[in-house]
Design a protein around this motif. Structure first.
Motif, PDB file in Angstrom:
ATOM      1  N   GLU A 134       0.824  -1.204   0.000  1.00 45.94           N
ATOM      2  CA  GLU A 134       0.000   0.000   0.000  1.00 45.94           C
ATOM      3  C   GLU A 134       0.865   1.263   0.000  1.00 45.94           C
ATOM      4  O   GLU A 134       0.560   2.238  -0.695  1.00 45.94           O
ATOM      5  CB  GLU A 134      -0.927  -0.019   1.219  1.00 45.94           C
ATOM      6  N   ALA A 135       1.961   1.211   0.770  1.00 45.49           N
ATOM      7  CA  ALA A 135       2.878   2.356   0.758  1.00 45.49           C
ATOM      8  C   ALA A 135       3.430   2.543  -0.646  1.00 45.49           C
ATOM      9  O   ALA A 135       3.514   3.666  -1.156  1.00 45.49           O
ATOM     10  CB  ALA A 135       4.018   2.117   1.749  1.00 45.49           C
ATOM     11  N   HIS A 136       3.726   1.425  -1.283  1.00 44.61           N
ATOM     12  CA  HIS A 136       4.247   1.476  -2.637  1.00 44.61           C
ATOM     13  C   HIS A 136       3.213   2.083  -3.595  1.00 44.61           C
ATOM     14  O   HIS A 136       3.516   2.981  -4.377  1.00 44.61           O
ATOM     15  CB  HIS A 136       4.620   0.051  -3.073  1.00 44.61           C
TER      16      HIS A 136
ATOM     17  N   ALA B  52       0.277   6.123   5.047  1.00 43.45           N
ATOM     18  CA  ALA B  52      -0.785   5.815   4.082  1.00 43.45           C
ATOM     19  C   ALA B  52      -1.165   4.335   4.035  1.00 43.45           C
ATOM     20  O   ALA B  52      -1.955   3.935   3.179  1.00 43.45           O
ATOM     21  CB  ALA B  52      -0.365   6.288   2.702  1.00 43.45           C
ATOM     22  N   CYS B  53      -0.641   3.510   4.938  1.00 42.38           N
ATOM     23  CA  CYS B  53      -0.947   2.068   4.862  1.00 42.38           C
ATOM     24  C   CYS B  53      -2.256   1.777   5.606  1.00 42.38           C
ATOM     25  O   CYS B  53      -2.265   1.141   6.661  1.00 42.38           O
ATOM     26  CB  CYS B  53       0.197   1.248   5.429  1.00 42.38           C
ATOM     27  N   TRP B  54      -3.343   2.252   5.033  1.00 46.19           N
ATOM     28  CA  TRP B  54      -4.628   2.222   5.748  1.00 46.19           C
ATOM     29  C   TRP B  54      -5.215   0.815   5.860  1.00 46.19           C
ATOM     30  O   TRP B  54      -5.679   0.422   6.922  1.00 46.19           O
ATOM     31  CB  TRP B  54      -5.628   3.152   5.057  1.00 46.19           C
TER      32      TRP B  54
ATOM     33  N   LYS C 146      -1.054   2.445  15.046  1.00 46.65           N
ATOM     34  CA  LYS C 146      -0.706   3.638  14.267  1.00 46.65           C
ATOM     35  C   LYS C 146       0.653   3.415  13.619  1.00 46.65           C
ATOM     36  O   LYS C 146       1.472   2.635  14.124  1.00 46.65           O
ATOM     37  CB  LYS C 146      -0.625   4.865  15.190  1.00 46.65           C
ATOM     38  N   GLU C 147       0.890   4.110  12.541  1.00 48.81           N
ATOM     39  CA  GLU C 147       2.205   4.014  11.897  1.00 48.81           C
ATOM     40  C   GLU C 147       3.116   5.092  12.463  1.00 48.81           C
ATOM     41  O   GLU C 147       2.820   6.278  12.371  1.00 48.81           O
ATOM     42  CB  GLU C 147       2.073   4.212  10.377  1.00 48.81           C
ATOM     43  N   ILE C 148       4.218   4.665  13.052  1.00 43.56           N
ATOM     44  CA  ILE C 148       5.203   5.611  13.583  1.00 43.56           C
ATOM     45  C   ILE C 148       6.079   6.103  12.427  1.00 43.56           C
ATOM     46  O   ILE C 148       6.546   7.223  12.408  1.00 43.56           O
ATOM     47  CB  ILE C 148       6.112   4.912  14.627  1.00 43.56           C
ATOM     48  N   ARG C 149       6.284   5.205  11.478  1.00 41.44           N
ATOM     49  CA  ARG C 149       7.010   5.551  10.254  1.00 41.44           C
ATOM     50  C   ARG C 149       6.263   4.907   9.105  1.00 41.44           C
ATOM     51  O   ARG C 149       5.617   3.881   9.296  1.00 41.44           O
ATOM     52  CB  ARG C 149       8.414   4.938  10.262  1.00 41.44           C
ATOM     53  N   CYS C 150       6.399   5.493   7.925  1.00 46.52           N
ATOM     54  CA  CYS C 150       5.753   4.869   6.770  1.00 46.52           C
ATOM     55  C   CYS C 150       6.600   5.101   5.528  1.00 46.52           C
ATOM     56  O   CYS C 150       7.119   6.203   5.323  1.00 46.52           O
ATOM     57  CB  CYS C 150       4.359   5.442   6.567  1.00 46.52           C
ATOM     58  N   ALA C 151       6.720   4.073   4.737  1.00 51.58           N
ATOM     59  CA  ALA C 151       7.506   4.186   3.513  1.00 51.58           C
ATOM     60  C   ALA C 151       6.898   5.200   2.554  1.00 51.58           C
ATOM     61  O   ALA C 151       7.595   5.763   1.709  1.00 51.58           O
ATOM     62  CB  ALA C 151       7.611   2.820   2.826  1.00 51.58           C
ATOM     63  N   ALA C 152       5.569   5.452   2.703  1.00 48.35           N
ATOM     64  CA  ALA C 152       4.940   6.459   1.843  1.00 48.35           C
ATOM     65  C   ALA C 152       5.450   7.857   2.166  1.00 48.35           C
ATOM     66  O   ALA C 152       5.342   8.774   1.358  1.00 48.35           O
ATOM     67  CB  ALA C 152       3.419   6.409   2.001  1.00 48.35           C
TER      68      ALA C 152
ATOM     69  N   HIS D  32      11.160   1.881   5.517  1.00 46.64           N
ATOM     70  CA  HIS D  32      10.184   0.859   5.897  1.00 46.64           C
ATOM     71  C   HIS D  32       9.106   1.511   6.764  1.00 46.64           C
ATOM     72  O   HIS D  32       9.225   2.685   7.141  1.00 46.64           O
ATOM     73  CB  HIS D  32      10.864  -0.290   6.658  1.00 46.64           C
ATOM     74  N   CYS D  33       8.050   0.752   7.059  1.00 47.44           N
ATOM     75  CA  CYS D  33       7.005   1.263   7.954  1.00 47.44           C
ATOM     76  C   CYS D  33       7.210   0.643   9.336  1.00 47.44           C
ATOM     77  O   CYS D  33       7.703  -0.484   9.451  1.00 47.44           O
ATOM     78  CB  CYS D  33       5.616   0.882   7.455  1.00 47.44           C
ATOM     79  N   LEU D  34       6.793   1.388  10.359  1.00 47.86           N
ATOM     80  CA  LEU D  34       6.874   0.858  11.722  1.00 47.86           C
ATOM     81  C   LEU D  34       5.546   1.149  12.404  1.00 47.86           C
ATOM     82  O   LEU D  34       5.090   2.296  12.415  1.00 47.86           O
ATOM     83  CB  LEU D  34       8.013   1.542  12.484  1.00 47.86           C
TER      84      LEU D  34
HETATM   85 ZN   LIG Z   1       3.240   2.474   5.670  1.00 47.05          ZN
END
Ligand SMILES: [Zn+2]
Length: 559
Positions: free
Chosen positions: A129-131, A144-146, A167-173, A178-180
């Protein structure tokens, strides 16, 4: 249960997955799955964002992910019920990977089902999804990884038996590599409540519906600037109706406006409202014929939440919205009988009851009803309640049709001409003489509304700076050179002097018209040597028309 977080083998989960190419089904255990192109899902996601906006799209996608997580949680106990809590929990992240969402690495996990405590951190690499989000929108400011987050929340909430918010602390978007994600019970987050609506069923249609009702109410409470001006007329019939209206304005009496379609009943109702003490209150108009029968009661009287399927929110009806003002019920004859019974009760008690409601609400509404059907006749046919008619018919005002107030047509037409030239930024010199004559002698089955339409069209079709002519007002009417106005001024074919002389002669001779026709038909057939097509040409009719006429008037030998 922390330190070295590792996954148990996922072979037990892989065994759940079956591709049944023959039957066209993919199974995960007992649940049917679907293999989708991420590109297609990404396009749907983009469409959603574009059509309902980012917040609603986020909510819809979060809820979809949540539902997936919820279902997958069913496998945890089923597959690893005999193993430790941690291995059992890992069914979620492992299935999420198997389903292709991302590569999930557990970072931290503390769960105590009994105490309802939960804290977890997971790392996602290559979230689809981030991609997808980055491909469309580039690097963005907010995660954005909903659907993925929805999955984590749904799975964990089902596992823990309480709402766990991830919740996403980090997101590749957002440009991270990477997402965390981090999850806690929703009340353990300081801003948890602000996230709750992402999980709730909130129909966008309801929101749109509520908004469009607000717009409708605003629109109907705006008095159009020309409404006073459109009550134009000096004819006795019109003045009579106007005087009745003005005298009723100062009272609270229920008024019934009758008259043909298009005579301006709503304008009268607005004028009545504007002249009354309620002028500063709302004017709410309802066209009973425009609403489907099954919705009309909800529209008029409102609904309580849950009154019927789809009633997600309580909603005030038009009666409540007209409180302190005037409610205009147009085409009241089209009210279905059950709604008539309710309306009668409101008129008797001064209280309305919302659908699915228990208690009455007092409303202070002045009712103006209108109809273009004969309500007395409708009563006799069993379509309208007699007692309701008595209630409505306290103060009837009959608005005359336009053809009965021909003296007002010119003033109305000139008023409309200036209104539409301003509206369409057009300069016209006025009406041509023949155009004005045609307006005065038209029958006006559609009354003032028809006049309005005609003049608007005329203004549009007339040349810049020129006159509005007959053909601009009545463009569908053929206008051959013989066209003219008959003695009453109606558009008619103008006869030549020769034709006039012949008709005069026929009347003087006194031969019945039927006999005369037979003679003319016979003469034509004779002249064309018995050729019916030739005879038809002479007569200016088709061969079929001639054959039909000859059948009615058989040829006579003696002519
Ligand atoms: Zn993400």
């Amino acid at each position: 249960m922390n330190d070295a977080l590792t996954y148990p083998s996922d072979s037990d989960l892989r065994r759940l997955l079956h591709f049944e190419a023959d039957s066209g089904a993919i199974w995960l255990g007992e649940r049917r799955m679907l293999l989708l192109h991420t590109a297609a899902l990404s396009a749907l996601r983009q469409d959603l964002i574009r059509s309902v906006g980012k917040e609603h799209a986020r909510r819809l996608l979060t809820r979809m992910g949540y539902a997936c997580g919820l279902h997958d949680a069913g496998f945890a106990r089923q597959i690893r019920g005999s193993q430790g809590l941690e291995d059992m929990f890992m069914v979620g992240p492992q299935l999420h990977m198997l389903e292709g969402a991302a590569r999930v690495t557990p970072v931290n996990l503390k769960a105590d089902i009994e105490a309802g405590e939960f804290e977890g951190q997971f790392r996602w690499d290559d979230s689809w999804e981030a991609h997808a989000h980055r491909m469309t929108y580039g690097v963005v400011d907010e995660p954005a990884c909903w659907t993925l987050l929805g999955y984590a929340s749904g799975y964990t909430s089902a596992f823990m038996g309480r709402l766990i918010l991830f919740k996403e602390i980090r997101c590749a978007a957002c440009g991270d590599d990477h997402c965390l994600i981090e999850g806690k019970p929703i009340d353990a987050w300081p801003d948890g409540e602000a996230h709750r609506h992402y999980f709730e069923d909130d129909s966008l249609l309801d929101t749109i519906d509520a908004l469009s009702q607000q717009v409708e109410a605003l629109k109907t409470s705006l008095v159009p600037s020309e409404s006073g001006g459109m009550l134009i007329g000096q004819s006795a019939a019109f003045r009579g109706a106007h005087d009745l209206m003005q005298r009723a304005a100062g009272t609270q009496v229920t008024v019934l406006l009758t008259g043909e379609t298009g005579v301006g009943k709503e304008r009268f109702a607005r004028a009545l409202h504007a002249h009354s003490e309620r002028a500063s209150g709302p004017f709410v108009a309802v066209n009973c014929a425009a609403l489907p029968a099954e919705l009309i009661e909800a529209e008029l009287f409102g609904v309580e939440k849950g009154a019927f399927t789809g009633a997600h929110n309580a909603r005030a009806g038009r009666f409540e919205r007209a409180d302190g003002g005037t409610l205009f019920l147009d085409e009241v004859g089209d009210l279905p009988l059950p709604a008539q019974a309710k309306l009668l009760r409101v008129l008797q008690d001064g209280e309305i009851e919302r659908l699915g409601g228990e208690t009455g609400r007092r409303v202070n509404v002045r009712l103006v009803a209108a109809t273009n059907v004969d309500l007395q006749g409708a009563v006799e046919r069993g379509l309208f309640r007699r007692d309701l008619l008595y209630r409505l018919n306290v103060y009837p005002i009959c608005i005359p049709p336009l053809r009965e107030r021909a003296g007002d047509i010119e003033a109305l037409a000139r008023h409309l001409l200036s209104r539409f030239t301003a509206l369409h930024h057009k300069r016209v010199a006025g009406f041509g003489d023949r155009a004005l004559q045609a307006l005065l002698h038209h029958d006006w089955p559609g009354n003032v509304r028809e006049l309005e339409n005609l003049i608007e069209r005329g203004v549009i079709l007339a040349p810049q700076g020129g006159f509005v002519e007959v053909e601009h007002l009545f463009p569908n009417q053929p206008a051959p050179s013989h066209d003219g106005l008959d003695p009453r001024g109606r558009l008619a074919r103008r006869s030549t002097d020769e034709e006039q002389a012949l008709c005069t002669r026929i009347l003087e001779i006194g031969t019945p018209i039927g006999e005369l026709e037979t003679m003319v038909l016979n003469l034509a057939v004779e002249r064309s040597g018995g050729n019916l097509s030739g005879a038809a040409r002479l007569l200016g009719i088709t061969r079929a028309q001639l054959a039909y006429r000859l059948k009615r008037h058989p040829l006579q030998e003696d002519v």
